[in-house]
Design a protein around this motif. Structure first.
Motif, PDB file in Angstrom:
ATOM      1  N   ALA A   1       0.850  -1.190   0.000  1.00 51.06           N
ATOM      2  CA  ALA A   1       0.000   0.000   0.000  1.00 51.06           C
ATOM      3  C   ALA A   1       0.885   1.239   0.000  1.00 51.06           C
ATOM      4  O   ALA A   1       1.843   1.320   0.769  1.00 51.06           O
ATOM      5  N   ALA A   2       0.572   2.204  -0.866  1.00 54.86           N
ATOM      6  CA  ALA A   2       1.420   3.398  -0.985  1.00 54.86           C
ATOM      7  C   ALA A   2       1.381   4.275   0.264  1.00 54.86           C
ATOM      8  O   ALA A   2       2.251   5.117   0.457  1.00 54.86           O
ATOM      9  N   ASP A   3       0.393   4.048   1.141  1.00 59.02           N
ATOM     10  CA  ASP A   3       0.265   4.933   2.308  1.00 59.02           C
ATOM     11  C   ASP A   3       1.206   4.554   3.458  1.00 59.02           C
ATOM     12  O   ASP A   3       1.143   5.132   4.533  1.00 59.02           O
ATOM     13  N   GLY A   4       2.084   3.562   3.223  1.00 61.71           N
ATOM     14  CA  GLY A   4       3.075   3.224   4.242  1.00 61.71           C
ATOM     15  C   GLY A   4       2.507   2.379   5.370  1.00 61.71           C
ATOM     16  O   GLY A   4       3.144   2.210   6.405  1.00 61.71           O
ATOM     17  N   SER A   5       1.322   1.812   5.177  1.00 62.60           N
ATOM     18  CA  SER A   5       0.683   1.074   6.279  1.00 62.60           C
ATOM     19  C   SER A   5       1.217  -0.349   6.449  1.00 62.60           C
ATOM     20  O   SER A   5       0.901  -1.019   7.426  1.00 62.60           O
ATOM     21  N   THR A   6       2.052  -0.819   5.499  1.00 58.73           N
ATOM     22  CA  THR A   6       2.588  -2.184   5.628  1.00 58.73           C
ATOM     23  C   THR A   6       3.769  -2.194   6.591  1.00 58.73           C
ATOM     24  O   THR A   6       4.697  -1.387   6.441  1.00 58.73           O
ATOM     25  N   ASP A   7       3.727  -3.120   7.563  1.00 58.00           N
ATOM     26  CA  ASP A   7       4.855  -3.257   8.490  1.00 58.00           C
ATOM     27  C   ASP A   7       6.025  -3.901   7.743  1.00 58.00           C
ATOM     28  O   ASP A   7       5.910  -5.030   7.255  1.00 58.00           O
ATOM     29  N   PRO A   8       7.173  -3.202   7.638  1.00 53.17           N
ATOM     30  CA  PRO A   8       8.298  -3.760   6.870  1.00 53.17           C
ATOM     31  C   PRO A   8       8.716  -5.143   7.348  1.00 53.17           C
ATOM     32  O   PRO A   8       9.080  -5.999   6.536  1.00 53.17           O
ATOM     33  N   ALA A   9       8.634  -5.401   8.656  1.00 50.61           N
ATOM     34  CA  ALA A   9       9.138  -6.673   9.202  1.00 50.61           C
ATOM     35  C   ALA A   9       8.441  -7.886   8.594  1.00 50.61           C
ATOM     36  O   ALA A   9       9.020  -8.965   8.532  1.00 50.61           O
ATOM     37  N   GLY A  10       7.204  -7.714   8.110  1.00 52.41           N
ATOM     38  CA  GLY A  10       6.468  -8.859   7.585  1.00 52.41           C
ATOM     39  C   GLY A  10       6.616  -9.042   6.081  1.00 52.41           C
ATOM     40  O   GLY A  10       6.003  -9.937   5.510  1.00 52.41           O
ATOM     41  N   VAL A  11       7.407  -8.197   5.421  1.00 50.02           N
ATOM     42  CA  VAL A  11       7.460  -8.227   3.953  1.00 50.02           C
ATOM     43  C   VAL A  11       8.421  -9.309   3.468  1.00 50.02           C
ATOM     44  O   VAL A  11       9.511  -9.486   3.996  1.00 50.02           O
TER      45      VAL A  11
ATOM     46  N   PRO B   1       9.816 -10.918  -0.413  1.00 50.93           N
ATOM     47  CA  PRO B   1      11.201 -11.175  -0.016  1.00 50.93           C
ATOM     48  C   PRO B   1      11.769 -10.062   0.879  1.00 50.93           C
ATOM     49  O   PRO B   1      11.295  -8.928   0.803  1.00 50.93           O
ATOM     50  N   PRO B   2      12.798 -10.402   1.678  1.00 52.28           N
ATOM     51  CA  PRO B   2      13.327  -9.441   2.649  1.00 52.28           C
ATOM     52  C   PRO B   2      13.791  -8.110   2.032  1.00 52.28           C
ATOM     53  O   PRO B   2      13.675  -7.076   2.684  1.00 52.28           O
ATOM     54  N   TRP B   3      14.279  -8.155   0.797  1.00 49.84           N
ATOM     55  CA  TRP B   3      14.732  -6.874   0.231  1.00 49.84           C
ATOM     56  C   TRP B   3      13.566  -5.894   0.068  1.00 49.84           C
ATOM     57  O   TRP B   3      13.760  -4.680   0.065  1.00 49.84           O
ATOM     58  N   GLY B   4      12.327  -6.451  -0.035  1.00 52.40           N
ATOM     59  CA  GLY B   4      11.144  -5.592  -0.158  1.00 52.40           C
ATOM     60  C   GLY B   4      10.912  -4.742   1.081  1.00 52.40           C
ATOM     61  O   GLY B   4      10.182  -3.749   1.040  1.00 52.40           O
ATOM     62  N   ARG B   5      11.566  -5.132   2.197  1.00 53.14           N
ATOM     63  CA  ARG B   5      11.423  -4.330   3.435  1.00 53.14           C
ATOM     64  C   ARG B   5      11.994  -2.926   3.253  1.00 53.14           C
ATOM     65  O   ARG B   5      11.551  -1.975   3.898  1.00 53.14           O
ATOM     66  N   PHE B   6      12.995  -2.812   2.379  1.00 52.68           N
ATOM     67  CA  PHE B   6      13.536  -1.471   2.103  1.00 52.68           C
ATOM     68  C   PHE B   6      12.474  -0.596   1.437  1.00 52.68           C
ATOM     69  O   PHE B   6      12.394   0.606   1.694  1.00 52.68           O
ATOM     70  N   VAL B   7      11.668  -1.209   0.571  1.00 48.76           N
ATOM     71  CA  VAL B   7      10.600  -0.454  -0.099  1.00 48.76           C
ATOM     72  C   VAL B   7       9.553  -0.056   0.943  1.00 48.76           C
ATOM     73  O   VAL B   7       9.116   1.105   1.002  1.00 48.76           O
ATOM     74  N   ALA B   8       9.173  -1.027   1.798  1.00 44.02           N
ATOM     75  CA  ALA B   8       8.172  -0.736   2.834  1.00 44.02           C
ATOM     76  C   ALA B   8       8.688   0.337   3.798  1.00 44.02           C
ATOM     77  O   ALA B   8       7.935   1.229   4.216  1.00 44.02           O
TER      78      ALA B   8
ATOM     79  N   ALA C   1      16.473   8.557   4.254  1.00 46.43           N
ATOM     80  CA  ALA C   1      16.949   7.256   3.762  1.00 46.43           C
ATOM     81  C   ALA C   1      17.423   6.391   4.925  1.00 46.43           C
ATOM     82  O   ALA C   1      17.188   5.180   4.942  1.00 46.43           O
ATOM     83  N   LEU C   2      18.083   7.009   5.903  1.00 46.32           N
ATOM     84  CA  LEU C   2      18.514   6.234   7.073  1.00 46.32           C
ATOM     85  C   LEU C   2      17.286   5.707   7.830  1.00 46.32           C
ATOM     86  O   LEU C   2      17.247   4.541   8.222  1.00 46.32           O
ATOM     87  N   ALA C   3      16.294   6.580   8.006  1.00 48.48           N
ATOM     88  CA  ALA C   3      15.074   6.153   8.712  1.00 48.48           C
ATOM     89  C   ALA C   3      14.431   4.984   7.968  1.00 48.48           C
ATOM     90  O   ALA C   3      13.965   4.022   8.590  1.00 48.48           O
ATOM     91  N   ALA C   4      14.433   5.030   6.646  1.00 48.17           N
ATOM     92  CA  ALA C   4      13.863   3.936   5.842  1.00 48.17           C
ATOM     93  C   ALA C   4      14.648   2.653   6.081  1.00 48.17           C
ATOM     94  O   ALA C   4      14.070   1.574   6.235  1.00 48.17           O
ATOM     95  N   GLU C   5      15.974   2.783   6.133  1.00 46.65           N
ATOM     96  CA  GLU C   5      16.817   1.591   6.314  1.00 46.65           C
ATOM     97  C   GLU C   5      16.644   1.015   7.722  1.00 46.65           C
ATOM     98  O   GLU C   5      16.628  -0.206   7.904  1.00 46.65           O
ATOM     99  N   VAL C   6      16.508   1.881   8.707  1.00 39.15           N
ATOM    100  CA  VAL C   6      16.292   1.403  10.079  1.00 39.15           C
ATOM    101  C   VAL C   6      14.928   0.709  10.178  1.00 39.15           C
ATOM    102  O   VAL C   6      14.798  -0.356  10.784  1.00 39.15           O
ATOM    103  N   GLU C   7      13.908   1.291   9.542  1.00 39.75           N
ATOM    104  CA  GLU C   7      12.581   0.633   9.485  1.00 39.75           C
ATOM    105  C   GLU C   7      12.703  -0.750   8.848  1.00 39.75           C
ATOM    106  O   GLU C   7      12.084  -1.713   9.284  1.00 39.75           O
ATOM    107  N   ALA C   8      13.531  -0.843   7.796  1.00 38.44           N
ATOM    108  CA  ALA C   8      13.623  -2.090   7.022  1.00 38.44           C
ATOM    109  C   ALA C   8      14.387  -3.167   7.770  1.00 38.44           C
ATOM    110  O   ALA C   8      14.029  -4.343   7.710  1.00 38.44           O
ATOM    111  N   THR C   9      15.443  -2.792   8.468  1.00 44.06           N
ATOM    112  CA  THR C   9      16.366  -3.782   9.026  1.00 44.06           C
ATOM    113  C   THR C   9      16.299  -3.876  10.542  1.00 44.06           C
ATOM    114  O   THR C   9      16.787  -4.856  11.116  1.00 44.06           O
ATOM    115  N   GLY C  10      15.801  -2.845  11.192  1.00 42.76           N
ATOM    116  CA  GLY C  10      15.820  -2.804  12.654  1.00 42.76           C
ATOM    117  C   GLY C  10      17.195  -2.479  13.216  1.00 42.76           C
ATOM    118  O   GLY C  10      17.377  -2.438  14.426  1.00 42.76           O
TER     119      GLY C  10
END
Ligand code: ADP
Ligand code: MG
Length: 350
Positions: A56-66, A68-75, A136-145
């Motif tokens: 969902a473009a509104d950012g409502s997807t939790d990255p941790a559940g995405v 393949p794992p690389w998709g977490r960067f998109v989330a 971008a850092l915030a996105a990466e932290v969201e993606a990887t923890g």
């Protein structure tokens, strides 16, 4: 949108201690292209990694559940962009020449390129590139923890051709420093994946914070060598900051002879005091120097990944070929080495 990977010349494990580092943006890059779509979804595919994501473009997807794992960067990027009110539906295509998982920061090349692509699609500009780095850092932290420092993103956003980038990780001041034309910067991947890097990174980071707290300072940036003389972890950080500044001075003075010993001292400190090296990285450093590098050291978090070296330009290919051949003969592991060029920062594809 394109964003380069980076190699850190010197200043390792200093960024999260408010210290100094000296990376360069390299001629390996991640490109993210976007096409609009109207159903409020963001899809993404990668030329390098399998799988596709639809989020969902509104950012409502939790990255941790995405998956393949690389998709977490998109989330992760969608979450951050949604907060900046710049999300819209797009198809994203990722294509990267930064080798993943080798310490050349394919992850921040990806997160910076994704952030720029989504911002572009949503009509958002970043007048101050530091804000793009933070997003971008915030996105990466969201993606990887993983709570990483800002070095990689700042380098991708402030890189200058033929220059390394001195980053003051406290003020976020960024100063381009010309690289010598006489010497090449070389990256050699040890062929060892960085399996321990994540947990060791968190441990080292916590150890640094504990010493700073004990000494009553905000970060190890504020300590002197004598204050930390008995603590190997803190001793590395304080000495490494001084080495970065000495390295920059030598570059300004055109004193190439001073560069090699600083690289080697950095490696020794990472090996003996900070304890993030492994025998393979030590061997690569040794072989590169035996075959003519003026200095070499592990680069990135350690426990595998890459070594960076400086070699007289006309001798660089020969040095890498000989060192990698001998490394393979002695370890049975296939390394890969290449000369890197310092390139300009992230931006639109040409
Ligand atoms: P490094 O940043 O040192 O290359 P990381 O482990 O931090 O290593 O990041 C690697 C991860 O970044 C990959 O596992 C993947 O999730 C993502 N990544 C990197 N390059 C690509 C790519 N071309 N396509 C999709 N994901 C990628
Ligand atoms: Mg990374």
């Amino acid at each position: 949108m394109r964003a380069p990977g980076r190699i850190n010349l010197i200043g390792e494990h200093t960024d999260y201690n408010d210290g100094f580092c000296l990376p360069l943006a390299i001629d390996r890059e991640c490109v993210v292209r976007w096409e609009p779509r109207t159903d409020g979804l963001v899809t993404a595919s990668s030329e390098q990694l399998p799988g596709e994501v639809a989020l969902a473009a509104d950012g409502s997807t939790d990255p941790a559940g995405v998956d393949p794992p690389w998709g977490r960067f998109v989330a992760g990027a969608l979450r951050v962009l949604a907060e900046l009110r710049a999300a819209r539906g797009v198809d994203l295509r990722v294509a990267s020449t930064v080798p993943p998982g080798s310490g050349l920061s394919s992850s921040s090349a990806l997160s910076v390129a994704l952030t720029f692509a989504l911002a572009d699609a949503g009509g958002l500009a970043f007048p101050d590139r530091r804000d793009a780095a933070r997003a971008a850092l915030a996105a990466e932290v969201e993606a990887t923890g993983v709570p990483g420092g800002l070095m990689d993103q700042l380098c991708a956003l402030f890189g200058v051709a033929h220059h390394a980038i001195l980053i003051d990780c406290r003020s976020l001041d960024v100063t381009p420093v010309p690289l010598p034309t006489t010497h090449a910067v070389v990256a050699v991947h040890s062929g060892v994946p960085r399996t321990l890097a994540g947990s060791a990174y968190a441990e080292r980071r916590a150890a640094c914070e504990q010493v700073a707290a004990r000494l009553g300072v905000t970060s190890l940036r504020d300590t002197t060598p004598s204050q930390v003389a008995d603590d190997p972890i803190a001793r590395h950080v304080v000495a490494e900051n001084a080495r970065v500044l000495a390295f920059v001075e030598a570059l300004h003075d055109g004193d190439a002879n001073a560069l090699g010993p600083l690289l080697l001292a950095s490696h020794a400190s990472l090996r003996d005091d900070y304890r993030v090296s492994i025998p393979e990285l030590d061997l690569l450093v040794q072989l590169l120097v035996e075959h003519g590098a003026i200095g070499a050291r592990l680069t990135g978090a350690g426990f595998g990944g890459c070594v960076v070296a400086m070699v007289q330009r006309n001798h660089a290919d020969d040095c890498v070929a000989k060192a990698t051949r001998e490394y393979e003969a002695r370890t049975g592991i296939v390394p890969s080495g290449f000369v890197v060029r310092a390139v300009a920062a992230a931006g639109p594809c040409s």
